[in-house]
Design an enzyme around this catalytic site. Sequence first.
Site: not given
Length: 247
Positions: A11, A13, A98, A100, A167, A173, A211
């Site tokens: 991904n 991003k 996701h 985010e 996730e 991250g 991560s």
Amino acid sequence: MAVIPQIIAGNWKMNLTLSQGAEFIDILLSRLSGKELSRQLLLAPNFTLLSMLAQRCAGSGIALAAQNCAFQEAGAFTGETSVAMLKDAGAAYVLVGHSERRQIFGERDDLLRQKVRAVAGGGLRPIFCVGETLDQRQGGEAFEVVISQLRSGLVEFPNRQLIVAYEPVWAIGTGQTATPEDARSMHVHIRKFLEAQFPWGERVPILYGGSAKPENAAELLAQPEVNGLLVGGASLDPESFLQIALV
Ligand code: PEP
């Protein structure tokens, strides 16, 4: 337990311009040349890179995912990109939900359900992302939160073309990876839900994301319940992405 071929998905991003993406894929394809890969590789670039990557990846076995999509088919929705447009640009998969998108852009369960349906209805395969926050994990609610996200996002999912990505938000991250045991136990719960919900639930790939990197990929992928990885930061460098793909 069904044998599910593993998937390594990157991904990107909101990173990599057209020329940076072209450089990445040229390096990756040259490193892969002559190698037999046992895992499916997916890249999820920004929309603007899809067509270019689709052309360069043709015949390589690397598939493309979009990072988001509209839930509507077409019309007056300024700034949105439909599933048909993504398909046209070369995407075969779409990330939906996701963290985010959920946290920064406020995408809620009912919208995500519509997006998942739009992806399936448009002939692409959703990678439906779920995961708990640190507070929820510390409060003992991780399983409940994840199952509730699945229940609401996947209600009446119309076909077998589904991928789930677990996730944990606290691992995305942050450099803090779930232990293989944390990932395993959540994947077992997700699998039970999928099997109870769908006659084909035992065949849905369940990826871990948070991560993941070359140093921890092997132990995560060694868990039979982990059917692959969704990789953010470590997918931006072709060498580390490749190391993960080849562990
Ligand atoms: C992600 O964004 O899906 C992700 C897993 O990011 P990272 O690997 O950087 O934690």
